[in-house]
Write an enzyme that holds these catalytic residues in place. Structure first.
Site, PDB file in Angstrom:
ATOM      1  N   SER A   1       0.795  -1.237   0.000  1.00 54.39           N
ATOM      2  CA  SER A   1       0.000   0.000   0.000  1.00 54.39           C
ATOM      3  C   SER A   1       0.823   1.282   0.000  1.00 54.39           C
ATOM      4  CB  SER A   1      -0.933   0.024   1.204  1.00 54.39           C
ATOM      5  OG  SER A   1      -1.978  -0.879   0.990  1.00 54.39           O
TER       6      SER A   1
ATOM      7  N   LYS B   1       0.129   3.464  -2.919  1.00 46.66           N
ATOM      8  CA  LYS B   1      -1.108   4.226  -3.171  1.00 46.66           C
ATOM      9  C   LYS B   1      -0.904   5.728  -3.408  1.00 46.66           C
ATOM     10  CE  LYS B   1      -4.075   0.828  -0.952  1.00 46.66           C
ATOM     11  NZ  LYS B   1      -4.519   0.276   0.342  1.00 46.66           N
TER      12      LYS B   1
ATOM     13  N   TYR C   1      -3.615  -3.135 -10.171  1.00 46.24           N
ATOM     14  CA  TYR C   1      -3.476  -2.796  -8.746  1.00 46.24           C
ATOM     15  C   TYR C   1      -2.578  -3.810  -8.027  1.00 46.24           C
ATOM     16  CZ  TYR C   1      -4.624  -2.452  -3.809  1.00 46.24           C
ATOM     17  OH  TYR C   1      -4.523  -2.361  -2.444  1.00 46.24           O
TER      18      TYR C   1
ATOM     19  N   TYR D   1      -4.378   5.019   7.830  1.00 45.83           N
ATOM     20  CA  TYR D   1      -5.716   4.445   8.027  1.00 45.83           C
ATOM     21  C   TYR D   1      -6.348   4.930   9.323  1.00 45.83           C
ATOM     22  CZ  TYR D   1      -3.735   1.489   4.479  1.00 45.83           C
ATOM     23  OH  TYR D   1      -3.120   1.053   3.362  1.00 45.83           O
TER      24      TYR D   1
ATOM     25  N   VAL E   1       1.377  -3.558   3.923  1.00 42.58           N
ATOM     26  CA  VAL E   1       1.424  -4.835   4.654  1.00 42.58           C
ATOM     27  C   VAL E   1       2.708  -5.613   4.381  1.00 42.58           C
ATOM     28  CG1 VAL E   1      -1.063  -5.174   4.946  1.00 42.58           C
ATOM     29  CG2 VAL E   1       0.043  -5.995   2.865  1.00 42.58           C
TER      30      VAL E   1
END
Ligand code: DON
Length: 427
Positions: free
Chosen positions: A64, A67, A189, A241, A259
Site C-alpha cells: 500500500s 497508493k 493494482y 488508516y 502490509v
C-alpha cells in the site's frame, strides 16, 4: 560530522531491535515466510544524500505504500478535477480494505484505502492493463531514481487471494466509478502492490515528494508541486488508516504504510524516510516501523508542525552604504511572511533613508506571493517620497515590463543609481 547522524540512527534502531510485537501478514504464503526480524532504515536528505541503518538491502513488496504514488500519477495525467470526481479526500477512519463508498457521492472516501487506490489505477490512461501498469512502474522508478522490479510470486499469490478487492472493484463499477474492466484494473493494482523496493527506494521516493516532485539523483521533475501538495495532504489525513490521528500527533509527517512491512514518511522540504520491519499491528502498520518513526520524530525534531524559526531571519544584514542609502541583504526562502516582514521593516525605517536597496542574490527560493509584494515595494516607497531598488542577478523576481520595480544586476550598479538619485540626477 556525518557519523553523528549515523550514530543517532543506529541508536534508534538498536533501541527497537528486540521488540517482537505484531505478526507477519499471512494472507499469502510469500508474506508469511519473510524473516520477521528484518529491520532497515534509510533517510534521504533533500540533496539526495542517504543515511542507512540496519539492513537497507532487504527487498520487500511496496504494497500500500504504492497508493500515494499512483494517486499522484493520476493527478498528473488527468488533473485534479477529473480525479476529484471519482475519489474523495476525507479520512475514512476505517480499515484499509473496507468495502464502502461515501454515502452521498458514492465514490471512495480517499485514495489511501483500497477502494480509492483501485479507482486511482482506473484513472491512469491506457488501453490495456500493460499500458496502465507500465506508466505506474515507470513513475515509481522515476521517483526512486532506479528501475524497480516486480515480485512475480507475490503478484501470482495476490491475484488468487484477492476476493475482497474483487468485491470492492465490482462495487465501484456498479456505482459508475470504474472506467474499464474491474478484473483488468485489479490486475494492475495487484501488480503495483507487488513492486519490490528497499528502504533506500522508499526513502528516495519519499524524498522526491519532500522536494516537491523533483527526484534528487537525476534532478528530474516527476510531478508538479501542486500534485505533490495534494498527495501529501491525503497522506497526512488518511495515510495511516484508522491510526491517522495518533500518527499525526506523535510523528507528524505525511506517511504511508504497507502490509509488506514498509513505511515511507515525508518531511516536506527536508527529507524522506523509508523503514522496514514486517511484523504488523492490527491495523496493518509495521509495529517497529511506527516506533522508529515516532523516535526519529521526537529525537530529531521532525514533526512538521513544530514551530521552528521565525521569519525574522529573512533580513540577513542591514547597513548604510552611503548617506541616505540603506542596503537590506535578504537570504533563505522568501515566502509571504518573509516578504511581509521586509515591507514592514521598510515602512518603519523609511524615515532613515532616501533610497532602500534590496539585495536578493542570496535568496534560495521565492514564491509568487513574495514576488508580487517585493515588486510593489517601489510603488509604496514612492508614496512616502522614497526610492527603492532591487539587486537581483538571478532574476528571482522575474520582473516584467509591467512591474514598476527597478532592478540591477550588481550592488555597485544599484549604489551608483542610488547616489545619482540622491544627487538629483537620476536618469
Ligand atoms: O490490497 C491488498 O490487499 C494488498 N495487496 C495491499 C494492502 C496493504 O498494503 C494495506 N496496508 N497496510
Amino acid at each position: 560530522m556525518a557519523e553523528l547522524v549515523q550514530r543517532y540512527l543506529d541508536q534508534i534502531l538498536a533501541d527497537h531491535v528486540s521488540s517482537t510485537d505484531g505478526a507477519l501478514a499471512d494472507y499469502i504464503p510469500e508474506l508469511a515466510r519473510v524473516d520477521p526480524d528484518g529491520f532497515g532504515l534509510s533517510l534521504s536528505l533533500a540533496d539526495g544524500y542517504v543515511y542507512e541503518s540496519g539492513d537497507p538491502t532487504i527487498e520487500f513488496t511496496i504494497q500500500s505504500v504504492s497508493k500515494p504514488f499512483t494517486y499522484a500519477l493520476a493527478l498528473e495525467r488527468i488533473g485534479r478535477d477529473a480525479v476529484d470526481a471519482k475519489i474523495g479526500v476525507e479520512p475514512s477512519g476505517e480499515a484499509f480494505n473496507v468495502i464502502s463508498v461515501d454515502e452521498a457521492t458514492k465514490t471512495p472516501m480517499n485514495p489511501m484505502i483500497n477502494a480509492g487506490a483501485i479507482a486511482a489505477v482506473s484513472l491512469i490512461p491506457g488501453a490495456t492493463a500493460d499500458e496502465r501498469f507500465n506508466q505506474i512502474h515507470e513513475f515509481y522508478s522515476a521517483c526512486a531514481g532506479r528501475q524497480l522490479a516486480v515480485d512475480d510470486d507475490v503478484y501470482s499469490s495476490e491475484k488468487v487471494t484477492g476476493s475482497r478487492n474483487r468485491a470492492i472493484a465490482y462495487m465501484l463499477q456498479s456505482f459508475g466509478v470504474l472506467d474499464g474492466d474491474p478484473d483488468e484494473i485489479l490486475d494492475v493494482y495487484v501488480r503495483q502492490c507487488s513492486i519490490k523496493v528497499t528502504t533506500t527506494d522508499l526513502a528516495r521516493m519519499a524524498a522526491t515528494l519532500a522536494r516537491g516532485g523533483v527526484e534528487a539523483v537525476e534532478e528530474r521533475r516527476v510531478a508538479s508541486a501542486e500534485v505533490v501538495q495534494r498527495t501529501l495532504s491525503v497522506m497526512v489525513t488518511c495515510g495511516m488508516y484508522d491510526a491517522a490521528g495518533d500518527w499525526v500527533s506523535a510523528v507528524g509527517m505525511p506517511a504511508k504504510s504497507g502490509v509488506g512491512g514498509g513505511i515511507a514518511a515525508v518531511l516536506p522540504g527536508q527529507l524522506g524516510i523509508g523503514v522496514y520491519s514486517p511484523r504488523l499491528d492490527s491495523k496493518g502498520n509495521s509495529v517497529r516501523g511506527v516506533e522508529v518513526c515516532r523516535a526519529l520524530s521526537a529525537n530529531l525534531g521532525l514533526h512538521f508542525l513544530s514551530v521552528t524559526r521565525e521569519s525574522r531571519s529573512t533580513i540577513r544584514h542591514t547597513y548604510d552604504a552611503s548617506p541616505g542609502v540603506r542596503v537590506y541583504e535578504l537570504h533563505g526562502d522568501l515566502l509571504f511572511t518573509g516578504a511581509e516582514q521586509v515591507l514592514r521593516t521598510l515602512d518603519q525605517e523609511c524615515g532613515e533613508f532616501d533610497v532602500a536597496i534590496l539585495e536578493l542574490s542570496r535568496i534560495d527560493d521565492i514564491d509568487d506571493a513574495a514576488r508580487r509584494m517585493l515588486a510593489g515595494m517601489r510603488q509604496s516607497l514612492s508614496a512616502a517620497g522614497k526610492e527603492g531598488f532591487v539587486v537581483d542577478p538571478d532574476d528571482v523576481l522575474r520582473v516584467t515590463q509591467q512591474t514598476y520595480a527597478r532592478v540591477f544586476g550588481t550592488l555597485d550598479e544599484a549604489l551608483n543609481a542610488a547616489r545619482a538619485h540622491r544627487a538629483g540626477s537620476d536618469g
